[in-house]
Design a protein around this motif. Structure first.
Motif, PDB file in Angstrom:
ATOM      1  N   PRO A 112      -9.474  -9.970   3.205  1.00  0.00           N
ATOM      2  CA  PRO A 112      -8.760  -8.974   2.415  1.00  0.00           C
ATOM      3  C   PRO A 112      -9.163  -7.558   2.804  1.00  0.00           C
ATOM      4  CG  PRO A 112     -10.558  -9.869   1.139  1.00  0.00           C
ATOM      5  CD  PRO A 112     -10.514 -10.643   2.436  1.00  0.00           C
ATOM      6  N   ALA A 113      -8.471  -6.601   2.240  1.00  0.00           N
ATOM      7  CA  ALA A 113      -8.787  -5.183   2.415  1.00  0.00           C
ATOM      8  C   ALA A 113      -8.691  -4.524   1.037  1.00  0.00           C
ATOM      9  CB  ALA A 113      -7.812  -4.529   3.392  1.00  0.00           C
ATOM     10  N   SER A 114      -9.192  -3.326   0.941  1.00  0.00           N
ATOM     11  CA  SER A 114      -9.089  -2.554  -0.296  1.00  0.00           C
ATOM     12  C   SER A 114      -8.641  -1.144   0.033  1.00  0.00           C
ATOM     13  CB  SER A 114     -10.431  -2.494  -1.032  1.00  0.00           C
ATOM     14  OG  SER A 114     -10.773  -3.762  -1.519  1.00  0.00           O
ATOM     15  N   LEU A 115      -7.824  -0.596  -0.844  1.00  0.00           N
ATOM     16  CA  LEU A 115      -7.314   0.771  -0.718  1.00  0.00           C
ATOM     17  C   LEU A 115      -7.817   1.564  -1.912  1.00  0.00           C
ATOM     18  CD1 LEU A 115      -5.304   2.969   0.361  1.00  0.00           C
ATOM     19  CD2 LEU A 115      -3.566   1.844  -1.059  1.00  0.00           C
ATOM     20  N   ARG A 116      -8.272   2.774  -1.657  1.00  0.00           N
ATOM     21  CA  ARG A 116      -8.733   3.647  -2.737  1.00  0.00           C
ATOM     22  C   ARG A 116      -8.170   5.039  -2.512  1.00  0.00           C
ATOM     23  NH1 ARG A 116     -13.025   2.654  -6.032  1.00  0.00           N
ATOM     24  NH2 ARG A 116     -13.811   4.417  -7.193  1.00  0.00           N
ATOM     25  N   LEU A 117      -7.431   5.539  -3.495  1.00  0.00           N
ATOM     26  CA  LEU A 117      -6.888   6.904  -3.481  1.00  0.00           C
ATOM     27  C   LEU A 117      -7.705   7.716  -4.462  1.00  0.00           C
ATOM     28  CD1 LEU A 117      -3.123   6.000  -3.983  1.00  0.00           C
ATOM     29  CD2 LEU A 117      -4.282   6.412  -1.821  1.00  0.00           C
ATOM     30  N   THR A 118      -8.228   8.855  -4.027  1.00  0.00           N
ATOM     31  CA  THR A 118      -9.036   9.693  -4.899  1.00  0.00           C
ATOM     32  C   THR A 118      -8.628  11.155  -4.753  1.00  0.00           C
ATOM     33  OG1 THR A 118     -10.911   8.190  -4.626  1.00  0.00           O
ATOM     34  CG2 THR A 118     -11.389  10.375  -5.521  1.00  0.00           C
ATOM     35  N   ALA A 119      -8.167  11.745  -5.846  1.00  0.00           N
ATOM     36  CA  ALA A 119      -7.938  13.191  -5.861  1.00  0.00           C
ATOM     37  C   ALA A 119      -9.292  13.820  -6.114  1.00  0.00           C
ATOM     38  CB  ALA A 119      -6.949  13.568  -6.960  1.00  0.00           C
ATOM     39  N   VAL A 120      -9.750  14.620  -5.175  1.00  0.00           N
ATOM     40  CA  VAL A 120     -11.097  15.177  -5.269  1.00  0.00           C
ATOM     41  C   VAL A 120     -11.105  16.617  -5.763  1.00  0.00           C
ATOM     42  CG1 VAL A 120     -12.117  13.591  -3.605  1.00  0.00           C
ATOM     43  CG2 VAL A 120     -11.103  15.703  -2.793  1.00  0.00           C
ATOM     44  N   ALA A 146       0.836  -1.207   0.000  1.00  0.00           N
ATOM     45  CA  ALA A 146       0.000   0.000   0.000  1.00  0.00           C
ATOM     46  C   ALA A 146       0.870   1.257   0.000  1.00  0.00           C
ATOM     47  CB  ALA A 146      -0.939  -0.014   1.203  1.00  0.00           C
ATOM     48  N   ARG A 147       1.923   1.276   0.826  1.00  0.00           N
ATOM     49  CA  ARG A 147       2.828   2.441   0.857  1.00  0.00           C
ATOM     50  C   ARG A 147       3.497   2.662  -0.497  1.00  0.00           C
ATOM     51  NH1 ARG A 147       4.262   0.097   5.744  1.00  0.00           N
ATOM     52  NH2 ARG A 147       6.214  -0.702   4.867  1.00  0.00           N
ATOM     53  N   MET A 148       3.946   1.578  -1.118  1.00  0.00           N
ATOM     54  CA  MET A 148       4.597   1.701  -2.432  1.00  0.00           C
ATOM     55  C   MET A 148       3.614   2.234  -3.480  1.00  0.00           C
ATOM     56  SD  MET A 148       6.815  -1.853  -2.236  1.00  0.00           S
ATOM     57  CE  MET A 148       6.873  -2.027  -3.981  1.00  0.00           C
ATOM     58  N   THR A 149       2.383   1.790  -3.403  1.00  0.00           N
ATOM     59  CA  THR A 149       1.354   2.254  -4.336  1.00  0.00           C
ATOM     60  C   THR A 149       1.072   3.736  -4.133  1.00  0.00           C
ATOM     61  OG1 THR A 149       0.384   0.046  -4.397  1.00  0.00           O
ATOM     62  CG2 THR A 149      -1.028   1.890  -5.088  1.00  0.00           C
ATOM     63  N   VAL A 150       0.927   4.142  -2.872  1.00  0.00           N
ATOM     64  CA  VAL A 150       0.691   5.556  -2.546  1.00  0.00           C
ATOM     65  C   VAL A 150       1.845   6.405  -3.065  1.00  0.00           C
ATOM     66  CG1 VAL A 150       0.667   7.191  -0.602  1.00  0.00           C
ATOM     67  CG2 VAL A 150      -0.842   5.197  -0.595  1.00  0.00           C
ATOM     68  N   GLY A 207      -9.325   5.894   1.262  1.00  0.00           N
ATOM     69  CA  GLY A 207     -10.261   5.016   1.952  1.00  0.00           C
ATOM     70  C   GLY A 207      -9.687   3.615   2.046  1.00  0.00           C
ATOM     71  N   VAL A 208      -9.905   2.971   3.181  1.00  0.00           N
ATOM     72  CA  VAL A 208      -9.502   1.579   3.367  1.00  0.00           C
ATOM     73  C   VAL A 208     -10.718   0.805   3.850  1.00  0.00           C
ATOM     74  CG1 VAL A 208      -8.027  -0.034   4.634  1.00  0.00           C
ATOM     75  CG2 VAL A 208      -7.086   2.141   3.825  1.00  0.00           C
ATOM     76  N   TRP A 209     -11.099  -0.194   3.064  1.00  0.00           N
ATOM     77  CA  TRP A 209     -12.200  -1.078   3.425  1.00  0.00           C
ATOM     78  C   TRP A 209     -11.624  -2.344   4.036  1.00  0.00           C
ATOM     79  CZ3 TRP A 209     -12.684  -6.100   1.837  1.00  0.00           C
ATOM     80  CH2 TRP A 209     -13.840  -6.753   2.253  1.00  0.00           C
ATOM     81  N   ASP A 210     -12.304  -2.871   5.063  1.00  0.00           N
ATOM     82  CA  ASP A 210     -11.984  -4.204   5.563  1.00  0.00           C
ATOM     83  C   ASP A 210     -13.274  -4.878   6.005  1.00  0.00           C
ATOM     84  OD1 ASP A 210     -12.497  -3.850   8.438  1.00  0.00           O
ATOM     85  OD2 ASP A 210     -10.605  -2.764   8.526  1.00  0.00           O
ATOM     86  N   SER A 211     -13.191  -6.129   6.384  1.00  0.00           N
ATOM     87  CA  SER A 211     -14.386  -6.928   6.649  1.00  0.00           C
ATOM     88  C   SER A 211     -14.950  -6.799   8.062  1.00  0.00           C
ATOM     89  CB  SER A 211     -14.090  -8.405   6.352  1.00  0.00           C
ATOM     90  OG  SER A 211     -13.034  -8.864   7.168  1.00  0.00           O
ATOM     91  N   LEU A 236      -0.387   7.481   7.182  1.00  0.00           N
ATOM     92  CA  LEU A 236      -1.763   7.190   7.589  1.00  0.00           C
ATOM     93  C   LEU A 236      -2.326   5.982   6.852  1.00  0.00           C
ATOM     94  CD1 LEU A 236      -3.217  10.789   7.922  1.00  0.00           C
ATOM     95  CD2 LEU A 236      -2.114   9.350   9.657  1.00  0.00           C
ATOM     96  N   THR A 237      -1.987   5.840   5.573  1.00  0.00           N
ATOM     97  CA  THR A 237      -2.428   4.670   4.813  1.00  0.00           C
ATOM     98  C   THR A 237      -1.853   3.404   5.424  1.00  0.00           C
ATOM     99  OG1 THR A 237      -2.599   5.945   2.765  1.00  0.00           O
ATOM    100  CG2 THR A 237      -2.406   3.553   2.548  1.00  0.00           C
ATOM    101  N   SER A 238      -0.579   3.438   5.770  1.00  0.00           N
ATOM    102  CA  SER A 238       0.068   2.287   6.384  1.00  0.00           C
ATOM    103  C   SER A 238      -0.625   1.901   7.682  1.00  0.00           C
ATOM    104  CB  SER A 238       1.544   2.600   6.640  1.00  0.00           C
ATOM    105  OG  SER A 238       2.205   1.476   7.154  1.00  0.00           O
ATOM    106  N   GLU A 239      -1.010   2.884   8.480  1.00  0.00           N
ATOM    107  CA  GLU A 239      -1.700   2.604   9.745  1.00  0.00           C
ATOM    108  C   GLU A 239      -3.043   1.924   9.501  1.00  0.00           C
ATOM    109  OE1 GLU A 239      -0.599   2.766  12.758  1.00  0.00           O
ATOM    110  OE2 GLU A 239       1.286   3.756  12.258  1.00  0.00           O
ATOM    111  N   LEU A 240      -3.818   2.436   8.546  1.00  0.00           N
ATOM    112  CA  LEU A 240      -5.141   1.860   8.293  1.00  0.00           C
ATOM    113  C   LEU A 240      -5.040   0.451   7.732  1.00  0.00           C
ATOM    114  CD1 LEU A 240      -7.294   4.797   6.887  1.00  0.00           C
ATOM    115  CD2 LEU A 240      -6.958   4.055   9.241  1.00  0.00           C
ATOM    116  N   VAL A 241      -4.116   0.236   6.806  1.00  0.00           N
ATOM    117  CA  VAL A 241      -3.960  -1.092   6.210  1.00  0.00           C
ATOM    118  C   VAL A 241      -3.424  -2.089   7.248  1.00  0.00           C
ATOM    119  CG1 VAL A 241      -2.735  -2.436   4.446  1.00  0.00           C
ATOM    120  CG2 VAL A 241      -3.754  -0.224   3.854  1.00  0.00           C
ATOM    121  N   THR A 242      -2.502  -1.646   8.094  1.00  0.00           N
ATOM    122  CA  THR A 242      -1.992  -2.515   9.156  1.00  0.00           C
ATOM    123  C   THR A 242      -3.112  -2.912  10.101  1.00  0.00           C
ATOM    124  OG1 THR A 242       0.226  -1.581   9.036  1.00  0.00           O
ATOM    125  CG2 THR A 242      -0.388  -2.649  11.110  1.00  0.00           C
ATOM    126  N   ASN A 243      -3.970  -1.966  10.471  1.00  0.00           N
ATOM    127  CA  ASN A 243      -5.095  -2.293  11.347  1.00  0.00           C
ATOM    128  C   ASN A 243      -6.054  -3.267  10.681  1.00  0.00           C
ATOM    129  OD1 ASN A 243      -4.112  -0.802  13.415  1.00  0.00           O
ATOM    130  ND2 ASN A 243      -5.497   0.925  13.142  1.00  0.00           N
TER     131      ASN A 243
END
Length: 153
Positions: A64-72, A26-30, A80-84, A49-56
């Protein structure tokens, strides 16, 4: 000759397996996405912050989890980080104006999400789905940085 101007809004999405290396991916992608879009000024905060959310997501779920980066627009980025898991942790369960205290000095956890309060312009969490048996489809935690009023870390 026609000049091509890249849009100021874009989205990247990444599906992450339940794997201890997911936060690194996730960090490399960001880093790649933000460098590619010239958003180096928010890179460190977003990466942290992304690393913290994905680690949690990895630590507190089995799926699994999902990461979404959006320039608004206006230089703002929403992550956004989704998890189950349906559980929404603090500070995401409170309005952005409400602060939660930092973790006690001897605590083994609780510092990562506190960083969101310090670095993000806004944040939130939503439980997703649900059925008659009380089962949900997890949650989405998000934060936003950049633009006017950007705190940064």
């Amino acid at each position: 000759m026609v000049t091509v101007v890249p849009p100021d809004t874009w989205t990247y999405a990444l599906r992450l397996p339940h794997d201890p290396r997911a936060a690194r991916v996730a960090r490399m992608t960001v880093r790649a996405a933000l460098n590619g879009h010239g958003m180096a000024e928010v890179l460190d905060a977003v990466e942290l912050l992304t690393s913290e959310l994905v680690t949690n997501a990895y630590r507190h779920t089995r799926g699994p989890a999902s990461l979404r980066l959006t320039a608004v627009g206006d230089g703002r980025l929403r992550v956004g980080v989704w998890d189950s898991s349906p559980h929404i942790p603090a500070p995401f369960d409170k309005p952005p104006g409400e602060r939660v205290p930092p973790a006690p000095a001897g605590a083994e956890g609780g510092r990562g999400l506190f960083l969101v309060q310090q670095c993000a312009s806004s944040w939130g969490g939503w439980p997703l789905g649900g059925d008659l048996l009380g089962r949900g489809a997890g949650k989405l935690l998000w934060f936003e940085v950049g633009g006017l009023g950007c705190r940064g870390c």
